[in-house]
Scaffold this motif. Structure first.
Motif, short mmCIF file in Angstrom:
data_model
loop_
_atom_site.label_atom_id
_atom_site.label_comp_id
_atom_site.label_asym_id
_atom_site.label_seq_id
_atom_site.Cartn_x
_atom_site.Cartn_y
_atom_site.Cartn_z
N ILE A 39 53.40 36.92 37.02
CA ILE A 39 53.31 37.38 35.92
C ILE A 39 53.78 36.28 34.66
O ILE A 39 54.88 35.91 34.91
CB ILE A 39 54.28 38.64 35.61
N VAL A 40 53.12 35.84 33.75
CA VAL A 40 53.07 34.87 32.93
C VAL A 40 53.15 35.40 31.63
O VAL A 40 51.92 35.77 31.03
CB VAL A 40 52.30 33.77 33.20
N GLY A 41 54.02 35.03 30.54
CA GLY A 41 53.93 35.00 29.14
C GLY A 41 53.89 36.54 28.79
O GLY A 41 53.41 36.62 27.60
N ASP A 42 54.20 37.47 29.39
CA ASP A 42 54.44 38.82 28.73
C ASP A 42 55.10 38.70 27.52
O ASP A 42 56.37 38.46 27.38
CB ASP A 42 55.15 39.87 29.86
N PRO A 43 54.82 39.00 26.28
CA PRO A 43 55.38 38.96 25.00
C PRO A 43 56.46 39.77 25.01
O PRO A 43 57.27 39.80 23.97
CB PRO A 43 53.90 39.06 24.05
N TYR A 44 56.69 40.99 25.66
CA TYR A 44 57.58 41.80 25.43
C TYR A 44 58.84 41.17 26.05
O TYR A 44 59.90 41.32 25.57
CB TYR A 44 57.44 42.93 26.73
N PHE A 45 58.77 40.12 26.67
CA PHE A 45 59.82 39.43 27.45
C PHE A 45 60.14 38.02 26.88
O PHE A 45 61.28 37.39 26.66
CB PHE A 45 59.97 39.40 28.92
N VAL A 46 58.94 37.38 26.72
CA VAL A 46 59.11 35.72 26.32
C VAL A 46 58.17 35.51 24.96
O VAL A 46 57.08 36.27 25.10
CB VAL A 46 58.92 34.74 27.41
N LYS A 47 58.40 34.47 24.35
CA LYS A 47 57.49 34.10 23.15
C LYS A 47 56.34 33.28 23.54
O LYS A 47 55.31 33.06 23.06
CB LYS A 47 58.31 33.64 22.26
N ARG A 48 56.71 32.29 24.80
CA ARG A 48 55.81 31.37 25.13
C ARG A 48 54.74 31.87 26.21
O ARG A 48 55.10 32.63 27.33
CB ARG A 48 56.41 30.06 25.83
N PRO A 49 53.43 31.89 25.92
CA PRO A 49 52.26 32.43 26.83
C PRO A 49 52.32 31.80 28.07
O PRO A 49 51.79 32.53 29.05
CB PRO A 49 51.09 32.29 25.88
N GLY A 50 52.97 30.78 28.50
CA GLY A 50 52.86 30.10 29.89
C GLY A 50 54.05 30.61 30.58
O GLY A 50 54.01 29.69 31.60
N GLN A 51 55.04 30.91 29.91
CA GLN A 51 56.00 31.07 30.67
C GLN A 51 56.25 32.08 32.14
O GLN A 51 55.90 33.25 31.75
CB GLN A 51 57.52 31.34 29.85
N TYR A 52 56.63 31.57 33.17
CA TYR A 52 56.80 32.49 34.24
C TYR A 52 57.94 33.47 34.21
O TYR A 52 59.02 33.16 33.91
CB TYR A 52 56.91 31.60 35.47
N ILE A 53 57.55 34.60 34.41
CA ILE A 53 58.61 35.84 34.42
C ILE A 53 58.71 36.70 35.61
O ILE A 53 59.47 37.60 35.59
CB ILE A 53 58.70 36.56 33.17
N GLY A 54 57.86 36.22 36.57
CA GLY A 54 58.04 37.11 37.62
C GLY A 54 56.81 37.38 38.67
O GLY A 54 55.82 36.80 38.29
N SER A 55 56.89 37.93 40.07
CA SER A 55 56.15 38.14 40.98
C SER A 55 55.91 39.26 41.49
O SER A 55 57.09 39.96 41.72
CB SER A 55 56.24 36.85 41.75
N ASP A 56 54.88 39.87 41.78
CA ASP A 56 54.67 41.26 42.38
C ASP A 56 53.95 41.20 43.75
O ASP A 56 52.83 40.68 43.76
CB ASP A 56 53.89 41.92 41.30
N PHE A 57 54.79 41.21 44.98
CA PHE A 57 53.89 41.36 46.20
C PHE A 57 53.57 42.74 46.78
O PHE A 57 52.82 42.76 47.58
CB PHE A 57 54.85 40.66 47.32
N THR A 58 54.15 43.78 45.95
CA THR A 58 53.87 45.20 46.35
C THR A 58 52.35 45.65 45.97
O THR A 58 51.64 46.42 46.56
CB THR A 58 54.69 46.09 45.87
N VAL A 59 51.98 45.17 44.67
CA VAL A 59 50.77 45.50 44.11
C VAL A 59 49.55 45.31 45.19
O VAL A 59 49.62 44.25 45.68
CB VAL A 59 50.65 45.14 42.81
#
Length: 508
Positions: free
Chosen positions: A259-279
């Motif tokens: 998950i990169v750049g979700d605007p709910y969490f960060v302002k920079r569109p390229g910023q890494y904010i997480g990973s999902d192995f379950t989906v």
């Protein structure tokens, strides 16, 4: 012996019988000390050199495990969003203290760094000449951190790059020309960057000007002659898959969604904010493609002298139902990657062999691990459950966390988060409704942000859960449920503004 790589329990018995890591004393160097846990399945960790400290480090890694931690954050009482001072100067400032501590150990002292740096290279050759370094810094830096190289050699390697991908010198970049060619936005990837910081998303002229000014400041006189890879922005999520060059073969991991750049969490569109192995985002054709790409990239890297762990980032498109359609290669990271530390825990939860074993096997010369065994391992990968969501401060400032939140296993109850028990790993949860706060949980007395100027996007902690955290209708963003849980964590931390003060480094 082939089946021993399909079970962590069986492999541990094989390690003990063979004595592979006997008299080995491992030192881990990385941003978060919790990352050292990815090696503890196989050999004890004698010491950790880390940027963050975190409540989980104080109570569990130092307190319960008794591991010595040398931490920039602990010494300075401050957490910045810029890790450059740690990577450039910490070993120079504290190298003698670190080597003096490790002198108490007889046997083989090994340094396993998360990412290569000139300071690590200098430390090994000036302060720790007898230590074994579990990476080749110069090969990683001088060849594979040059982000444009993969794009230039993609046809030879046989991997799919995004259509209309280009390599230009920075001095040749003009916003109007690029905006005309890439109507939906574009991505600038910079060579010789660290820990994922070389990927920039551009959707307007303001974004472009900011990126160019930042690169000029960082590169100085080399800016004009430096190539950049330009890739069209694709609407799908960012898949990732990790590999390891070992004994002439390539081991692979289960893929995940970054998950990169979700605007709910960060302002920079390229910023890494997480990973999902379950989906369950990938069909069998997608998995086969990614595994094939990772093996091809690993073989290419190995042919140029690379050894050990690496990660491949992908880009994707989606269909009208928002399902992943096409997958293309974005870049390769020649190092341990952000997923490595919790991927190992997620794999161990399934009694699968963590990929980091192969990194140790390659660098410590365990040649009994054969290509046939590695192929069997790759074919036996089972689905994982586990996700990681990184939380950051959401406005510029200087803060302290006064809510009394500590690392541990939590559950949501009546609109609040409640601690269930101590812990700092997802494997310490017992059910899907439990989650973990770990990796940087602010400790009493910590200042968040530069104490004089303040900072944007200062790391707070990870939320680790067995559940998927992505929106089922848009894998690029976090689901509503986990946004609400993140909001509860923010509220419980109770970030309070602090008065400015100089940043004073202690010397111990």
């Amino acid at each position: 012996m082939q089946d021993t790589l399909r079970s962590l329990t069986a492999l541990k018995k094989r390690i003990q019988k063979a004595g592979w890591f006997k008299d080995t004393h491992l030192v881990y160097h990385g941003l978060g000390p919790v990352g050292a846990h990815m090696f503890q399945h196989f050999t004890p960790v004698a010491a950790i050199i880390g940027l963050y400290y975190g409540d989980e480090v104080r109570r569990f890694i130092e307190g319960e495990c008794g591991t010595k931690v040398f931490s920039y954050e602990k010494l300075n009482g401050v957490r910045l969003n810029d890790c450059s001072d740690f990577y450039h100067n910490f070993l120079r400032d504290h190298g003698e203290e670190i080597t003096a501590y490790m002198s108490r150990y007889d046997g083989n002292v090994c340094l396993a760094p998360f990412a290569p740096s000139d300071a690590i290279h200098e430390f090994i050759f000036t302060r720790a000449q007898g230590w074994q370094l579990l990476t080749n810094i110069k090969i990683a830096q001088d060849y594979f951190e040059f982000k444009s190289r993969l794009a230039l050699e993609a046809p030879k390697i046989g991997i799919p790059m995004p259509p209309a991908s280009r390599v230009h010198l920075f001095k040749e970049l003009e916003y109007k020309t690029l905006a005309d060619e890439y109507e939906n936005g574009f991505v600038i990837q910079t060579p010789l960057s660290q820990a994922g910081s070389g990927t920039e998303f551009v959707f307007n002229e303001c974004d472009f000007n900011r990126v160019i000014e930042e690169k000029k400041k960082f590169m100085g006189e080399s800016f004009r002659a430096t190539p950049a890879k330009i890739t069209p922005f694709l609407s799908g999520p960012s898949p990732n898959c990790t590999g390891c060059v070992v004994n002439g073969a390539v081991a692979v991991s289960q893929p995940d969604i970054q998950i990169v750049g979700d605007p709910y969490f960060v302002k920079r569109p390229g910023q890494y904010i997480g990973s999902d192995f379950t989906v369950n985002a990938f069909n069998e054709e997608h998995k086969k493609l990614m595994f094939d790409v990772v093996k091809r990239v690993g073989n290419w890297m190995g042919s140029h002298g690379y050894r050990g762990n690496f990660g491949v980032d992908f880009l994707s498109t989606v269909d009208k139902e928002n399902r992943i359609k096409e997958i293309y290669v974005s870049e390769v990271n020649a190092r341990l990657v952000g997923e490595s530390q919790y991927l190992a825990d997620f794999q161990a939860m399934k009694d699968s062999v963590p990929l980091t074993f192969f990194h140790l096997a390659e660098w410590m010369g365990i040649r009994e691990v054969t290509a046939k065994e590695i192929d069997g391992y790759n074919k036996s990968l089972s689905p994982l459950e586990g996700s990681a969501l990184l939380l950051y401060t959401q406005e510029k400032g200087i803060f302290k966390a006064e809510g009394g939140i500590s690392a541990g296993v939590y559950r949501c109850d009546d609109g609040k988060i409640k601690k269930v028990r101590d812990g700092y790993l997802l494997s310490q949860t017992k059910s899907n409704d439990e989650f973990v706060l770990s990796v940087g949980v602010p400790w009493d007395g910590l200042t968040l942000g530069h104490p004089l100027y303040g900072d944007f996007n200062v790391h707070l902690c990870y939320i680790l859960t067995r559940e998927s955290i992505v929106d089922p209708h848009n894998y690029r963003i976090v689901s509503e449920k986990w946004r609400k849980i993140a909001d509860l964590v923010y509220k419980a931390m109770k970030l309070v503004p602090c008065d400015p003060r100089p940043l004073v480094k202690e010397r111990k």
